[in-house]
Design a protein around this motif. Structure first.
Motif, mmCIF file in Angstrom:
data_model
loop_
_atom_site.group_PDB
_atom_site.id
_atom_site.type_symbol
_atom_site.label_atom_id
_atom_site.label_comp_id
_atom_site.label_asym_id
_atom_site.label_seq_id
_atom_site.Cartn_x
_atom_site.Cartn_y
_atom_site.Cartn_z
ATOM 1 N N ARG A 1 -15.467 72.986 58.538
ATOM 2 C CA ARG A 1 -14.070 72.618 58.290
ATOM 3 C C ARG A 1 -13.956 71.289 57.564
ATOM 4 O O ARG A 1 -12.897 70.946 57.059
ATOM 5 C CB ARG A 1 -13.310 72.517 59.618
ATOM 6 C CG ARG A 1 -13.174 73.819 60.375
ATOM 7 C CD ARG A 1 -12.416 73.571 61.658
ATOM 8 N NE ARG A 1 -13.098 72.594 62.498
ATOM 9 C CZ ARG A 1 -12.538 71.968 63.522
ATOM 10 N NH1 ARG A 1 -11.274 72.186 63.815
ATOM 11 N NH2 ARG A 1 -13.230 71.106 64.251
ATOM 12 N N ASN B 1 -1.413 69.461 56.498
ATOM 13 C CA ASN B 1 -2.421 69.783 57.504
ATOM 14 C C ASN B 1 -3.792 69.195 57.179
ATOM 15 O O ASN B 1 -4.800 69.614 57.754
ATOM 16 C CB ASN B 1 -2.538 71.299 57.662
ATOM 17 C CG ASN B 1 -1.323 71.901 58.342
ATOM 18 O OD1 ASN B 1 -0.770 71.302 59.267
ATOM 19 N ND2 ASN B 1 -0.892 73.056 57.881
ATOM 20 N N SER C 1 -7.422 67.502 66.023
ATOM 21 C CA SER C 1 -6.902 68.821 65.639
ATOM 22 C C SER C 1 -5.909 69.327 66.678
ATOM 23 O O SER C 1 -4.841 69.862 66.330
ATOM 24 C CB SER C 1 -8.055 69.812 65.483
ATOM 25 O OG SER C 1 -8.932 69.414 64.449
ATOM 26 N N THR D 1 -1.808 69.766 66.099
ATOM 27 C CA THR D 1 -1.215 71.098 66.259
ATOM 28 C C THR D 1 -0.133 71.118 67.328
ATOM 29 O O THR D 1 0.903 71.769 67.172
ATOM 30 C CB THR D 1 -2.307 72.121 66.623
ATOM 31 O OG1 THR D 1 -3.324 72.103 65.623
ATOM 32 C CG2 THR D 1 -1.727 73.519 66.719
#
Length: 462
Positions: free
Chosen positions: A3, A73, A94, A98
């Motif tokens: 990622r 994001n 993360s 979120t």
């Protein structure tokens, strides 16, 4: 790991910088989603050498790789070369990004630091200085804190980077972590959200390159003093905060903002610009995807949060002035009581000095309690990092510095001397120097590193 996109911010002034970057890219290219590097040029007009100018250069390159729909994001994390982050650091960011969607675009994430790499091999005075620096960094990271400046490593959304125009590059921004925090804070009228990442960042103590002994200890102490000067040079940020507060007061009635992606703006532009309210309220349509201004983001800020601004001013006073003011008060009160001893007390001031005589030792007791708590904090951190590195197969060549109360008992007795040597004196030197210059020659301190592979040239890799 797939990622993560890694950008190596290299300095062109460093000999062999490109060869080093290419070697790292070749070695880790399969470990990340992508890995690239930038070469920050030398002698750009108006720039001061340092982490801030390097980050500013790298941020413009990475900004161009993300389209408007996904920028909200993307989280940008600035990491020093000697810092080690656990995978838990990114997992927590993360999750928070979120979960807290309403504040995701206006949040800065900061983590505590820990010096657990080479603390056993440096001089005790240097070790204690970094333990106290660790305390200063953690002091604002409690759960209810609204002012939580980062220390060295921090993360923030790319959209927030766009809003403030990236990192500043002048001499005033030599302490880029606090400077960027202040810049984001005032760009949002004091409504910056601070969230603590409960995953300490492992760092190394400064080393002077000595091989032990008295001479080696002096070299370590000298290197740490240079670093302390650089830290205290950040007192310039108090002036920066005053200017930003003044600008916010003048523009407090204008809450409309418009900004563009970082790479679409000129260097040094102020992206916190105004978009005339009459134009927005007149029913003007938002630009379409084919419009030349489709990458403009419009936003409306909340009214200035004066309570948060007061807290920030208090934190800046603690960081930039209190180390020197405390010593001035101690010396002045001692001289006063010595001069007036045996005399009359017409102003009834003696009770103040009697009270302070009790508070001073209590302050030392509080520091001792912190040192005791630090023992367990250090133990948990170094064991967790050792376990993580072993599981990843990267423990070989890594430094793990363990502590024990018996082995490090001398640290407790060195606190007063360290506070004077690395708090009061560099604070005084920096603030007096600011009367005639804001420039400081930036030199990277020597740090402990893993065993390195043989260097290669650009031609060997290409």
């Amino acid at each position: 790991m797939r990622r993560f996109k890694v950008y190596l911010g290299m300095e062109l002034r460093e000999t062999g910088a490109e060869s080093k970057a290419l070697r790292l890219v070749q070695h880790y290219v399969k470990r990340f989603r992508s890995i690239d590097y930038t070469l920050h040029p030398v002698d750009i007009p108006g720039e001061a050498a340092g982490k801030g100018s390097n980050l500013a250069w790298a941020a413009r390159k990475l900004s161009s790789n993300y389209t408007m729909p996904i920028r909200k994001n993307v989280i940008v994390t600035g990491i020093d070369a000697d810092s080690h982050l656990s995978s838990r650091y990114f997992a927590q960011i993360s999750n928070m990004h979120t979960i807290y969607t309403e504040t995701a675009a206006t949040t800065l994430y900061a983590a505590p630091i820990i010096f657990d790499r080479n603390a056993h091999s440096v001089n005790a005075i240097v070790r204690v200085a970094d333990i106290l620096w660790c305390a200063a960094g953690m002091s604002g990271l409690y759960s209810s804190s609204v002012i939580a400046p980062p220390t060295s490593v921090y993360s923030l959304p790319l959209e927030l980077v766009d809003r403030v125009g990236g990192w500043d590059c002048d001499s005033e921004a030599i302490g880029e972590d606090l400077h960027m925090f202040i810049k984001c804070f005032f760009a949002l009228n004091g409504h910056l959200t601070c969230r603590t990442v409960l995953s300490p960042v492992s760092q190394t103590n400064v080393s002077g390159g000595g091989n032990g002994g008295f001479r080696g200890a002096l070299m370590d102490m000298k290197a740490r003093y240079k670093q302390a000067i650089r830290h205290m040079w950040g007192a310039l940020d108090s002036g920066f905060a005053l200017r930003k507060a003044s600008e916010m007061w003048k523009d407090r009635k204008y809450t409309r903002r418009a900004f563009r992606p970082l790479h679409k703006t000129g260097r040094g532009d102020s992206l916190n610009g105004y978009f005339p309210e009459v134009q927005l309220e007149a029913g003007s349509e938002l630009p379409t995807d084919n419009d030349a201004f489709s990458d403009i983001t419009r936003d409306t800020l909340k009214e200035p949060h004066w309570e948060h601004i007061f807290y920030l001013a208090h934190r800046l006073f603690e960081a930039h002035f209190l180390p020197l003011h405390m010593m001035i008060l101690v010396v002045a009160s001692t001289l006063y009581t010595w001069v007036t001893e045996g005399g009359e007390d017409p102003n009834n001031l003696s009770w103040i000095f009697s009270t302070c005589n009790v508070l001073r030792p209590l302050g030392l007791v509080e520091v001792a309690v912190y040192m005791l708590i630090y023992e367990s904090y250090h133990r948990v951190c170094v064991r967790a990092r050792e376990r993580d590195m072993a599981q990843a197969g990267l423990a070989d060549g890594m430094c793990f510095s363990h502590r024990s109360l018996k082995q490090n008992l001398i640290d407790y007795f060195l606190v007063p001397a360290v506070a004077l040597l690395y708090g009061t004196l560099p604070c005084a030197q920096a603030e007096i120097s600011h009367f005639w210059t804001a420039d400081l020659e930036y030199a990277v301190s020597k740090k402990a590193v893993r065993q390195r592979a043989k260097s290669v040239t650009v031609e060997d890799v290409v």
